[in-house]
Design a protein around this motif. Structure first.
Motif, PDB file in Angstrom:
ATOM      1  N   ARG A   1      10.505   0.186   1.309  1.00 15.86           N
ATOM      2  CA  ARG A   1      10.153   1.157   0.286  1.00 15.86           C
ATOM      3  C   ARG A   1      10.289   0.457  -1.070  1.00 15.86           C
ATOM      4  O   ARG A   1      11.309  -0.166  -1.353  1.00 15.86           O
ATOM      5  CB  ARG A   1      11.098   2.354   0.369  1.00 15.86           C
ATOM      6  CG  ARG A   1      10.809   3.463  -0.622  1.00 15.86           C
ATOM      7  CD  ARG A   1      11.747   4.645  -0.397  1.00 15.86           C
ATOM      8  NE  ARG A   1      13.142   4.298  -0.638  1.00 15.86           N
ATOM      9  CZ  ARG A   1      14.053   4.132   0.311  1.00 15.86           C
ATOM     10  NH1 ARG A   1      13.725   4.264   1.588  1.00 15.86           N
ATOM     11  NH2 ARG A   1      15.313   3.830   0.005  1.00 15.86           N
TER      12      ARG A   1
ATOM     13  N   ALA B   1       0.854  -1.194   0.000  1.00 16.62           N
ATOM     14  CA  ALA B   1       0.000   0.000   0.000  1.00 16.62           C
ATOM     15  C   ALA B   1       0.883   1.235   0.000  1.00 16.62           C
ATOM     16  O   ALA B   1       1.873   1.307   0.741  1.00 16.62           O
ATOM     17  CB  ALA B   1      -0.927   0.017   1.217  1.00 16.62           C
ATOM     18  N   ASP B   2       0.539   2.198  -0.832  1.00 13.02           N
ATOM     19  CA  ASP B   2       1.153   3.526  -0.817  1.00 13.02           C
ATOM     20  C   ASP B   2       2.689   3.486  -0.885  1.00 13.02           C
ATOM     21  O   ASP B   2       3.381   4.192  -0.143  1.00 13.02           O
ATOM     22  CB  ASP B   2       0.722   4.289   0.435  1.00 13.02           C
ATOM     23  CG  ASP B   2      -0.778   4.479   0.510  1.00 13.02           C
ATOM     24  OD1 ASP B   2      -1.387   4.665  -0.552  1.00 13.02           O
ATOM     25  OD2 ASP B   2      -1.335   4.408   1.614  1.00 13.02           O
ATOM     26  N   GLY B   3       3.210   2.661  -1.774  1.00  9.70           N
ATOM     27  CA  GLY B   3       4.645   2.644  -1.982  1.00  9.70           C
ATOM     28  C   GLY B   3       5.428   1.843  -0.970  1.00  9.70           C
ATOM     29  O   GLY B   3       6.664   1.824  -1.018  1.00  9.70           O
ATOM     30  N   ARG B   4       4.752   1.179  -0.050  1.00 12.41           N
ATOM     31  CA  ARG B   4       5.421   0.385   0.975  1.00 12.41           C
ATOM     32  C   ARG B   4       4.950  -1.063   0.903  1.00 12.41           C
ATOM     33  O   ARG B   4       3.784  -1.339   0.648  1.00 12.41           O
ATOM     34  CB  ARG B   4       5.141   0.929   2.382  1.00 12.41           C
ATOM     35  CG  ARG B   4       5.703   2.328   2.653  1.00 12.41           C
ATOM     36  CD  ARG B   4       7.224   2.289   2.734  1.00 12.41           C
ATOM     37  NE  ARG B   4       7.808   3.551   3.170  1.00 12.41           N
ATOM     38  CZ  ARG B   4       8.167   4.533   2.360  1.00 12.41           C
ATOM     39  NH1 ARG B   4       7.968   4.404   1.047  1.00 12.41           N
ATOM     40  NH2 ARG B   4       8.711   5.645   2.842  1.00 12.41           N
TER      41      ARG B   4
END
Length: 463
Positions: A219, A116-119
Motif C-alpha cells: 500500500r 496502479a490504484d494505490g498499490r
C-alpha cells in the motif's frame, strides 16, 4: 551442531561418500536465468555480497533466477542433492548470510516495480533506490530504509525501519500480500486471507527462514517533498545531545523522524542530528527550537526542502549522484551490532555510551527514533515484536575487528536489555530468538514447521 545432529550426520556419512556429485549442468539447463559456477568468467563478481569481509566465501553456484519457476527448480535441486541453499536479494546481511558454500538463489533480476490504484507490486530483487525512483514518477512511495543498494526483500521480511516510519509505519506494515516459493517448490500468494500464518511471518520474521519471496504488494502513500536537516555540535555537547534527544525524538509529531549519530573517525569525535520532516521549514524550526535551546547552539546547521526522491538520496548518502550511480554505491567493510531501547538511558547510561564512543578506533553509534505509527501496531499483529521500543541503536565499526563492538554492546545491555533487530543480524548473539522475536518466537516456529518441516532453509539464527 548438537549430539543428535552429529549422530545423524555420522550415520549418513557412508551414503554421502557414495552419492554422485550434484549435476550442476542439469540445473543450468532448467533455468530461464543464469547459473554461474566456479571457473566461469562471471563467478568472482557473482559470489560477492555488499560487505567485502565475506569475499572469502565461495558458493558452489549462484543462480540468477528470472522467475518463480527458476526458484522452484533451484529448491528441487537443493532438496535432491542435499545442497545447502541461501537466498539473496541485495546481499546486505550483516553476518554474511546472503551467501554460503552451497547454492545461492539470487533474485536481483526480479526487480520490476509497477504501480496502479494505490498499490505497488515490487519484485523481490529491487533495490531501494529503484523503488523510490520508479514510485516517485507516480507521486507515491512506501516507508523503507535509507541505504540505496539494500534489497527490498530482506528489508521487508525483517520489518523495515526507515526514515519516514514514524509517520507511515514499518515497511512490513504496508505489505498487503507477498508471493513466496516454499521449500516444496510451491508458489504461494500470502495475504490476510490466504496462508495467513506465512503472511504474518513475512512481516518481521526475517529473510531466509520460510521460503524465497519473489514479489511484494505494498500500500503506497502520497510522497510530497520533505524537509531534511543536519545539525552538528562539538563533542563537548555529546552527553547533553544524547540526554535531550532521547526525550525529544521519539515523542515528536509523527511527521518528524530523526537520528542521532555519535562517531569517532580519522577526523575526530562528532555529534550529528539528521532527519526528515513531512512539513515546511518554518514548522520544523519551531520543533527544533526547544531541543537546540537545551543542547546549545550547534556548530553547523543545514535545513533544506527536497523532493521525496531527492530526500531519500540525501539520507542514503548519494545526494549528488544520479539514480544509476546510487545503484552502484561502493562496498564497505564493517561489523555491526544493535539494541532496541524500550526506555530512556539514565545519566550513567548516557555517560557510558558517550565514553564508549570516545574510545580509540573508528566507529559510530546511530540512534533512530521510533514511536509514532510504529508503536500503534500491536506487538503480535506482525512478527516484528518491538512496537513499544522508542529508538533503535546501531553500533558500527570499520573493518572486521569486533572487540570494540562486543565491549560496548555488553556494557549497554545493562541499560537496553537484550532486544535486537533481526535486520541488524548479529552472529554473536546467544539469546537471538528472544532478542529478535520476543513472544512471537513460538508462533514463528509453528509456521516454520508447517511450511519447511524438513528445514531446507537453514541459517545459524534460523527459526
Amino acid at each position: 551442531m548438537d549430539r543428535r545432529d552429529f549422530l545423524g550426520v555420522a550415520a549418513l556419512a557412508p551414503l554421502a561418500l557414495s552419492a554422485p556429485p550434484p549435476n550442476w549442468a542439469r540445473l543450468r539447463s532448467r533455468l530461464a536465468g543464469t547459473l554461474v559456477l566456479p571457473g566461469d568468467s562471471g563467478y568472482p563478481a557473482a559470489r560477492r555480497v555488499y560487505n567485502p569481509a565475506f569475499d572469502r566465501v565461495k558458493p558452489g553456484g549462484v543462480a540468477y533466477c528470472a522467475n518463480a519457476a527458476d526458484v522452484s527448480a533451484c529448491l528441487a535441486f537443493a532438496r535432491a542433492n542435499g545442497v545447502p541453499v541461501t537466498s539473496r536479494s541485495g546481499g546486505h546481511s550483516y553476518a554474511g548470510w546472503s551467501t554460503g558454500s552451497g547454492l545461492v538463489i539470487d533474485v536481483s533480476r526480479m526487480s520490476s516495480v509497477a504501480y496502479a490504484d494505490g498499490r505497488a507490486v515490487v519484485g523481490a530483487g529491487a533495490k531501494l533506490i529503484d523503488v523510490y525512483d520508479r514510485l516517485s514518477r507516480h507521486g507515491v512511495s512506501i516507508p523503507a530504509g535509507s541505504c540505496p543498494t539494500v534489497g527490498i526483500a530482506g528489508l521487508t521480511l525483517g520489518g523495515g525501519i526507515g526514515v519516514v516510519s514514524r509517520k507511515y509505519g514499518l515497511t512490513c506494515d504496508v505489505l498487503t500480500s507477498v508471493r513466496v516459493v516454499t521449500a516444496d517448490g510451491r508458489l504461494l500468494t500470502c495475504d490476510a486471507r490466504h496462508h495467513e500464518g506465512l503472511y504474518w511471518s513475512c512481516r518481521g520474521g526475517g529473510g531466509g527462514n520460510f521460503g524465497v519471496a519473489v514479489s511484494f504488494t505494498f500500500r503506497t502513500h502520497e510522497a510530497p517533498g520533505l524537509t531534511v536537516f543536519f545539525l552538528r555540535w562539538p563533542w563537548s555537547r555529546a552527553r547533553a545531545a544524547l540526554r535531550e534527544w532521547q526525550a525529544w525524538g521519539p515523542s515528536a509529531p509523527d511527521e518528524l523522524w530523526s537520528s542521532l549519530h555519535l562517531g569517532r573517525s580519522a577526523g575526530g569525535l562528532d555529534v550529528e542530528l539528521v532527519g526528515t520532516y513531512a512539513g515546511r521549514r518554518s514548522a520544523l524550526d519551531r520543533l527544533l527550537a526547544p531541543l537546540v535551546a537545551r543542547i546549545g547552539r550547534p556548530s553547523s546547521r543545514s535545513v533544506r526542502r527536497a523532493s521525496h526522491l531527492d530526500a531519500m538520496k540525501i539520507m542514503g548518502g548519494c545526494a549528488s549522484m544520479s539514480v544509476s550511480q546510487c545503484r552502484r554505491m561502493p562496498r564497505a567493510t564493517f561489523s555491526a551490532k544493535s539494541h532496541l531501547a524500550y526506555r530512556r538511558l539514565p545519566a550513567d547510561g548516557v555517560r557510558a555510551l558517550v565514553d564508549g564512543v570516545a574510545r580509540g578506533g573508528r566507529h559510530s553509534v546511530l540512534l533512530d527514533a521510533m514511536g509514532g505509527a510504529i508503536g500503534r501496531v500491536g506487538p503480535a499483529a506482525t512478527a516484528f515484536p518491538h512496537r513499544a521500543a522508542i529508538f533503535s541503536a546501531q553500533y558500527y565499526t570499520e573493518g572486521t575487528n569486533r572487540r570494540w563492538l562486543r565491549g560496548i554492546h555488553t556494557e549497554m545491555s545493562r541499560y537496553f536489555g537484550d532486544h535486537g533487530y533481526v535486520n541488524y543480524i548479529d552472529p554473536d548473539l546467544r539469546n537471538w530468538r528472544s532478542a529478535y522475536y520476543g513472544d512471537n518466537a513460538a508462533r514463528l516456529a509453528e509456521v516454520k514447521a508447517t511450511y519447511d518441516p524438513d528445514r531446507l532453509f537453514r541459517l545459524p539464527h534460523g527459526v
